[in-house]
Design an enzyme around this catalytic site. Sequence first.
Site, PDB file in Angstrom:
ATOM      1  N   ARG A 150      37.426  13.026  65.859  1.00 57.98           N
ATOM      2  CA  ARG A 150      38.311  13.192  67.231  1.00 57.98           C
ATOM      3  C   ARG A 150      37.933  14.463  68.134  1.00 57.98           C
ATOM      4  O   ARG A 150      37.940  14.568  69.325  1.00 57.98           O
ATOM      5  CB  ARG A 150      39.833  13.287  66.757  1.00 57.98           C
ATOM      6  CG  ARG A 150      40.781  13.684  67.656  1.00 57.98           C
ATOM      7  CD  ARG A 150      42.179  13.738  67.188  1.00 57.98           C
ATOM      8  NE  ARG A 150      43.087  14.264  67.748  1.00 57.98           N
ATOM      9  CZ  ARG A 150      43.807  13.601  68.586  1.00 57.98           C
ATOM     10  NH1 ARG A 150      44.051  12.572  68.940  1.00 57.98           N
ATOM     11  NH2 ARG A 150      44.844  14.561  69.273  1.00 57.98           N
ATOM     12  N   HIS A 166      38.748  12.917  73.560  1.00 51.70           N
ATOM     13  CA  HIS A 166      38.768  12.667  72.136  1.00 51.70           C
ATOM     14  C   HIS A 166      37.685  11.457  71.674  1.00 51.70           C
ATOM     15  O   HIS A 166      37.632  10.568  72.432  1.00 51.70           O
ATOM     16  CB  HIS A 166      40.164  11.824  71.673  1.00 51.70           C
ATOM     17  CG  HIS A 166      41.153  12.885  71.648  1.00 51.70           C
ATOM     18  ND1 HIS A 166      42.455  12.680  72.149  1.00 51.70           N
ATOM     19  CD2 HIS A 166      41.270  14.227  71.270  1.00 51.70           C
ATOM     20  CE1 HIS A 166      43.239  13.552  72.066  1.00 51.70           C
ATOM     21  NE2 HIS A 166      42.537  14.700  71.490  1.00 51.70           N
ATOM     22  N   GLU A 182      47.103   6.330  78.088  1.00 57.57           N
ATOM     23  CA  GLU A 182      46.576   6.004  77.000  1.00 57.57           C
ATOM     24  C   GLU A 182      46.448   4.371  77.070  1.00 57.57           C
ATOM     25  O   GLU A 182      47.218   3.474  77.349  1.00 57.57           O
ATOM     26  CB  GLU A 182      47.821   5.962  75.717  1.00 57.57           C
ATOM     27  CG  GLU A 182      48.115   7.515  75.556  1.00 57.57           C
ATOM     28  CD  GLU A 182      47.151   8.304  74.297  1.00 57.57           C
ATOM     29  OE1 GLU A 182      46.081   7.378  74.076  1.00 57.57           O
ATOM     30  OE2 GLU A 182      47.251   9.270  74.163  1.00 57.57           O
ATOM     31  N   HIS A 212      42.809   8.333  77.947  1.00 60.40           N
ATOM     32  CA  HIS A 212      42.837   8.310  76.317  1.00 60.40           C
ATOM     33  C   HIS A 212      42.967   7.100  75.822  1.00 60.40           C
ATOM     34  O   HIS A 212      43.327   6.082  76.835  1.00 60.40           O
ATOM     35  CB  HIS A 212      43.874   9.264  75.741  1.00 60.40           C
ATOM     36  CG  HIS A 212      43.881  10.718  75.939  1.00 60.40           C
ATOM     37  ND1 HIS A 212      43.538  11.686  74.988  1.00 60.40           N
ATOM     38  CD2 HIS A 212      43.955  11.328  76.959  1.00 60.40           C
ATOM     39  CE1 HIS A 212      43.335  12.796  75.506  1.00 60.40           C
ATOM     40  NE2 HIS A 212      43.454  12.844  76.780  1.00 60.40           N
ATOM     41  N   GLU A 239      37.741   7.541  71.115  1.00 59.88           N
ATOM     42  CA  GLU A 239      38.412   6.809  72.068  1.00 59.88           C
ATOM     43  C   GLU A 239      37.488   6.238  73.075  1.00 59.88           C
ATOM     44  O   GLU A 239      37.485   6.556  74.325  1.00 59.88           O
ATOM     45  CB  GLU A 239      39.440   7.545  72.841  1.00 59.88           C
ATOM     46  CG  GLU A 239      40.646   7.959  71.562  1.00 59.88           C
ATOM     47  CD  GLU A 239      41.621   8.915  72.226  1.00 59.88           C
ATOM     48  OE1 GLU A 239      41.549   9.355  73.516  1.00 59.88           O
ATOM     49  OE2 GLU A 239      42.271   9.478  71.348  1.00 59.88           O
TER      50      GLU A 239
END
Lengths: 174, 437
Positions: B254, B180, B398, B324, B183
């Site tokens: 994104r 993405h 994440e 991510h 990020e």
Amino acid sequence: DIDDVGHKYYLELELEDVLDKDRTVSCTAEVLYQLGSKTSAPDVQVTVQGELRSTEEADQEFYNRIRSLEKELVAENIPDSHGNVPPELEPIHLLAWVASGYVIWQNSSENTKFHLAQVKHVKQVKRSDEDLQFDYVVLLHDMVSQEVLPWQVTLLWHPQRGARVSQCHGPGGT
Amino acid sequence: MFKKMWAFLVLIGAASVSAHLQDLSFDRQKVFRVIPQNDEQVEILNFLARIMEVDFWQPDSVTLVRPKMQVDFRVEAEKSFDVEDLLKESGMEYQVLIDNLQAAMDAQFDSKVRTTSHSYEKYNNWDTIAAWTADIAAQNPDLVSRSVIGETYEGRSMYLLKIGKSGQDKKAIFIDCGFHAREWISPAFCQWFVKEVSKLNDEKLFLLFSKQAVETYGKDTVMTNLLDKLDFYVLPVVNIDGYIYTWTNDRMWRKTRSKNAGSICYGTDPNRNFNAGWCTLGASKSPCASTYCGSAPESEKETKALADFIREHLSTIKAYLTIHSYSQLLLFPYSYTYDLPSNYQELNSIASAASKQLASLYNTKYTYGPGAETIYPAAGGSDDWAYNQGIKYSFTFELRDTGRYGFLLPESQIKPTCEETLLAVKYIANYVLEHLY
């Protein structure tokens, strides 16, 4: 579950002071999400157990600084792409959090999750009364849809009277 | 001979009170090349290594030195005169290979000056990252190689780095970053990972980081062993077009930047574009949506390239990690359904231990669990797809933070984020090594 009313949540929270990491305050909250209501914000009752740090001096300093500006403050992209916030804009950033908090609350349900992604634009508007007025465009990140959408929020602030949202406007309407 | 040595020892002892090998500067440090002819001369080198810090370039350690072998070693500036005296005195064949290491390095780095130079503690734009992939492979030819696994929609080469010492039948772990576009901490981690992994294997080629390298070399036997037995495939940026777009047009973008037929909206969410419950849950069929699943699974050149590579190397890839941000989560399958994978217990305990490792450094708290219940149900993810291909250990990270800065994580947090995440990744890698299948 409260029949015919909605879902009530009882929360015990610990607030961490962003500007003073070692400082925490406990509080309790009751949040009621009303049944079937997509248009009304959840009811929130909060009790703070303990004291929030006094920021009188810093508040007054900021207030005086902004009031004495010759030209209205204008800024954009806070933080910038690399996560930086110039120190003199930090209070503007913090007020944006307050403004966003209001917008998020007004648009929350049990199935939403929003965060302030960035202050896209902020413009100070000089007023004849004693409040400071900031017209913000804030970008809110919606975790569920992954959209980052702009919201217009007008925030009034006064060192003693605190913050109030006087207007807010979502993407394509309210 | 030995009388001389004792006098020498006293001399060195006096000097070493103040000096130590952890200076960042290599100013006036020398590199010697010697060829010991017999056991007595080998013993002189052993003696040197005992009384001062000698950095052996070849062989790796003084214990490997044998008569008639060419031996290269580095010594501190202050010691170099005494070393030279001793070598002369001993009659050992020697030459000064590098007279001033700092000067030699400066010359090397000056020739590589770019308009924006690469930094592991800053966000680098794509051109800088692309150049870095070439450099890091060139600097570590025995350890790092670069290949192209495909092209993006806009025609850019997708670079993949393979890290590991050559060996037979080696299994591998695949790590990708930058799915993405917004990020940014994700590609930063992949770059950091490659640096750390290369550095620890052969610190002499990373003299710039000497302070840390000397401290960690030999101490991090974990990493050194990992590289003997496992290869790492690192794809630093999957969604290159999108990443560039966040630098030039829209920091909050994104998706990919492919054109959608019949729509004014661009891009597909690459992490909804894999063939795992594709487009059933948590994804949108609208091209304008941020979670648009695409016109078909692997409709995107980038996801197809990644999937093709994994399919082609399925017999060797034993773990899949995709990086991510944000939210501080460590997820494993499934996200496209609430059903649990067959090795749920195992994945859960790995995630638990890895999260603990991560938290051990700066107390950063991660939540872990299967995707659907831990974050939200979302179909078409690469982790679920990889798992269903047979890669038993499939995780989504994440990274920091939990919303205060979100996608705009300050550069000052790059280093701590990468350091703590590395601990978790190492834990998982070690676990995989101990449970090869």
